[in-house]
Design a protein around this motif. Structure first.
Motif, PDB file in Angstrom:
ATOM      1  N   LEU A  21       4.057  -3.314   0.572  1.00  0.00           N
ATOM      2  CA  LEU A  21       3.824  -4.305   2.249  1.00  0.00           C
ATOM      3  C   LEU A  21       2.773  -4.594   3.544  1.00  0.00           C
ATOM      4  CD1 LEU A  21       5.616  -2.967   4.649  1.00  0.00           C
ATOM      5  CD2 LEU A  21       4.283  -1.194   4.727  1.00  0.00           C
ATOM      6  N   GLY A  22       1.599  -4.391   2.642  1.00  0.00           N
ATOM      7  CA  GLY A  22       0.275  -5.018   2.964  1.00  0.00           C
ATOM      8  C   GLY A  22       0.505  -6.682   3.023  1.00  0.00           C
ATOM      9  N   ILE A  23       1.451  -7.071   2.218  1.00  0.00           N
ATOM     10  CA  ILE A  23       1.743  -8.736   1.495  1.00  0.00           C
ATOM     11  C   ILE A  23       2.861  -9.053   2.514  1.00  0.00           C
ATOM     12  CG2 ILE A  23       2.253 -10.351   0.111  1.00  0.00           C
ATOM     13  CD1 ILE A  23       0.579  -8.874  -2.382  1.00  0.00           C
ATOM     14  N   MET A  24       3.804  -8.093   2.284  1.00  0.00           N
ATOM     15  CA  MET A  24       5.580  -8.416   3.030  1.00  0.00           C
ATOM     16  C   MET A  24       5.357  -8.769   4.135  1.00  0.00           C
ATOM     17  SD  MET A  24       6.065  -9.731   0.085  1.00  0.00           S
ATOM     18  CE  MET A  24       8.094 -10.301   0.791  1.00  0.00           C
ATOM     19  N   GLY A  25       4.822  -7.182   4.808  1.00  0.00           N
ATOM     20  CA  GLY A  25       4.310  -7.255   6.479  1.00  0.00           C
ATOM     21  C   GLY A  25       5.763  -6.387   6.674  1.00  0.00           C
ATOM     22  N   GLU A  26       6.401  -5.853   6.008  1.00  0.00           N
ATOM     23  CA  GLU A  26       8.159  -5.722   6.380  1.00  0.00           C
ATOM     24  C   GLU A  26       8.648  -4.216   5.670  1.00  0.00           C
ATOM     25  OE1 GLU A  26      12.497  -4.777   6.621  1.00  0.00           O
ATOM     26  OE2 GLU A  26      11.498  -5.471   5.275  1.00  0.00           O
ATOM     27  N   GLU A  27       8.731  -3.076   5.384  1.00  0.00           N
ATOM     28  CA  GLU A  27       9.093  -1.943   5.029  1.00  0.00           C
ATOM     29  C   GLU A  27      10.593  -2.498   4.034  1.00  0.00           C
ATOM     30  OE1 GLU A  27       8.899   1.517   2.633  1.00  0.00           O
ATOM     31  OE2 GLU A  27       7.418   0.762   5.370  1.00  0.00           O
ATOM     32  N   GLN A  28      10.996  -2.811   3.523  1.00  0.00           N
ATOM     33  CA  GLN A  28      12.499  -2.785   2.822  1.00  0.00           C
ATOM     34  C   GLN A  28      12.220  -4.015   2.227  1.00  0.00           C
ATOM     35  OE1 GLN A  28      15.115  -1.118   3.416  1.00  0.00           O
ATOM     36  NE2 GLN A  28      15.357  -2.041   1.168  1.00  0.00           N
ATOM     37  N   GLU A  29      12.001  -5.187   2.729  1.00  0.00           N
ATOM     38  CA  GLU A  29      10.998  -5.648   2.125  1.00  0.00           C
ATOM     39  C   GLU A  29      10.107  -5.445   0.814  1.00  0.00           C
ATOM     40  OE1 GLU A  29       9.923  -9.163   4.215  1.00  0.00           O
ATOM     41  OE2 GLU A  29      12.315  -9.694   4.204  1.00  0.00           O
ATOM     42  N   ALA A  30       9.259  -4.934   1.233  1.00  0.00           N
ATOM     43  CA  ALA A  30       7.817  -4.095   0.282  1.00  0.00           C
ATOM     44  C   ALA A  30       8.582  -3.333  -0.907  1.00  0.00           C
ATOM     45  CB  ALA A  30       7.272  -3.156   1.424  1.00  0.00           C
ATOM     46  N   ARG A  31       9.369  -2.424   0.192  1.00  0.00           N
ATOM     47  CA  ARG A  31       9.965  -1.955  -1.040  1.00  0.00           C
ATOM     48  C   ARG A  31      11.116  -2.600  -2.294  1.00  0.00           C
ATOM     49  NH1 ARG A  31      13.657   1.434   2.204  1.00  0.00           N
ATOM     50  NH2 ARG A  31      11.130   2.518   2.592  1.00  0.00           N
ATOM     51  N   LEU A 113      -5.003 -14.435   9.942  1.00  0.00           N
ATOM     52  CA  LEU A 113      -5.608 -14.779   8.909  1.00  0.00           C
ATOM     53  C   LEU A 113      -5.383 -15.148   7.956  1.00  0.00           C
ATOM     54  CD1 LEU A 113      -7.897 -10.716   8.877  1.00  0.00           C
ATOM     55  CD2 LEU A 113      -8.488 -12.704  10.001  1.00  0.00           C
ATOM     56  N   SER A 114      -6.489 -16.400   7.322  1.00  0.00           N
ATOM     57  CA  SER A 114      -6.240 -16.255   5.937  1.00  0.00           C
ATOM     58  C   SER A 114      -5.490 -15.892   4.929  1.00  0.00           C
ATOM     59  CB  SER A 114      -7.066 -17.498   4.967  1.00  0.00           C
ATOM     60  OG  SER A 114      -8.046 -16.061   4.872  1.00  0.00           O
ATOM     61  N   ASP A 115      -4.274 -16.234   4.063  1.00  0.00           N
ATOM     62  CA  ASP A 115      -3.979 -15.183   2.883  1.00  0.00           C
ATOM     63  C   ASP A 115      -5.263 -14.551   2.454  1.00  0.00           C
ATOM     64  OD1 ASP A 115      -2.095 -16.236   2.940  1.00  0.00           O
ATOM     65  OD2 ASP A 115      -1.697 -17.464   1.277  1.00  0.00           O
ATOM     66  N   GLU A 116      -7.055 -14.887   1.932  1.00  0.00           N
ATOM     67  CA  GLU A 116      -7.678 -14.272   1.000  1.00  0.00           C
ATOM     68  C   GLU A 116      -7.781 -13.607   1.913  1.00  0.00           C
ATOM     69  OE1 GLU A 116      -7.166 -17.818   1.327  1.00  0.00           O
ATOM     70  OE2 GLU A 116      -7.207 -18.284  -0.934  1.00  0.00           O
ATOM     71  N   HIS A 117      -7.924 -13.515   3.628  1.00  0.00           N
ATOM     72  CA  HIS A 117      -8.545 -11.944   4.404  1.00  0.00           C
ATOM     73  C   HIS A 117      -7.519 -11.340   4.534  1.00  0.00           C
ATOM     74  CE1 HIS A 117     -11.465 -14.788   6.708  1.00  0.00           C
ATOM     75  NE2 HIS A 117     -12.344 -14.829   4.980  1.00  0.00           N
ATOM     76  N   ARG A 118      -6.464 -11.175   4.727  1.00  0.00           N
ATOM     77  CA  ARG A 118      -5.238 -10.616   4.856  1.00  0.00           C
ATOM     78  C   ARG A 118      -6.027  -9.780   3.836  1.00  0.00           C
ATOM     79  NH1 ARG A 118      -2.206 -14.553   7.150  1.00  0.00           N
ATOM     80  NH2 ARG A 118      -0.769 -14.856   4.394  1.00  0.00           N
ATOM     81  N   GLU A 119      -5.760 -10.025   2.261  1.00  0.00           N
ATOM     82  CA  GLU A 119      -5.413  -9.844   0.905  1.00  0.00           C
ATOM     83  C   GLU A 119      -6.613  -8.255   0.548  1.00  0.00           C
ATOM     84  OE1 GLU A 119      -4.967 -10.087  -3.670  1.00  0.00           O
ATOM     85  OE2 GLU A 119      -6.265 -11.661  -2.797  1.00  0.00           O
TER      86      GLU A 119
END
Length: 164
Positions: A21-31, A113-119
């Protein structure tokens, strides 16, 4: 006595979902991506080193599965928060609206944010990983994790100050 691998996967499934969810941002996709990652982990169980912590190994699989899904164009990457987690039962309708707006504001800021910061923000604040766990995942010492997290928080603060 070692814990059966299926139990390890089941015990860490919620964390895998939060990571996705932290990477994808959308509940169904994350699941969906988390389920795919758990299946990959199950298939790769013979490559797991039982002398090392389990979750960092699983996290790498989850992250790579998310990145693969994004690269295939199957999913949209929109890191952020789950709107349904934050409102409290006792909050008024107006309070709930304010909370949703604040979450949406934070989601937009995190997306910039950059990918690294988001992660690293996701791992520390949304997955509640310790500096040691993050260091294991990133193959970096705790001091490096702390400095990267500091820089990511500063970048987030700048985005929030700019008012989006």
């Amino acid at each position: 006595m070692t814990i059966p691998f299926a139990h390890l996967l089941a015990a860490h499934a919620p964390r895998a979902h939060r990571a996705a969810l932290g990477i994808m941002g959308e509940e169904q996709e994350a699941r969906e991506v988390a389920q795919e990652a758990l299946l990959k982990a199950h298939r790769a169980q013979d490559r797991y080193d039982h002398d090392r912590p389990f979750y960092p190994w699983l996290y790498r699989i989850v992250k790579n599965t998310c990145l693969d899904a994004i690269a295939r164009g199957k999913h949209r990457a929109k890191p952020g928060l789950d709107d349904q987690r934050v409102p409290s039962i006792q909050a008024s309708a107006l309070d709930q609206l304010d909370q949703r707006e604040a979450i949406a504001h934070m989601r937009r800021a995190i997306q910039k944010l950059s990918d690294e910061h988001r992660e690293i923000i996701s791992m520390r604040h949304f997955q509640d990983l310790s500096y040691t766990e993050i260091g294991e995942i990133l193959d970096a010492p705790a001091g490096t994790v702390m400095s990267r997290l500091y820089r990511a928080r500063r970048a987030l603060a700048r985005v929030l100050e700019d008012g989006q």
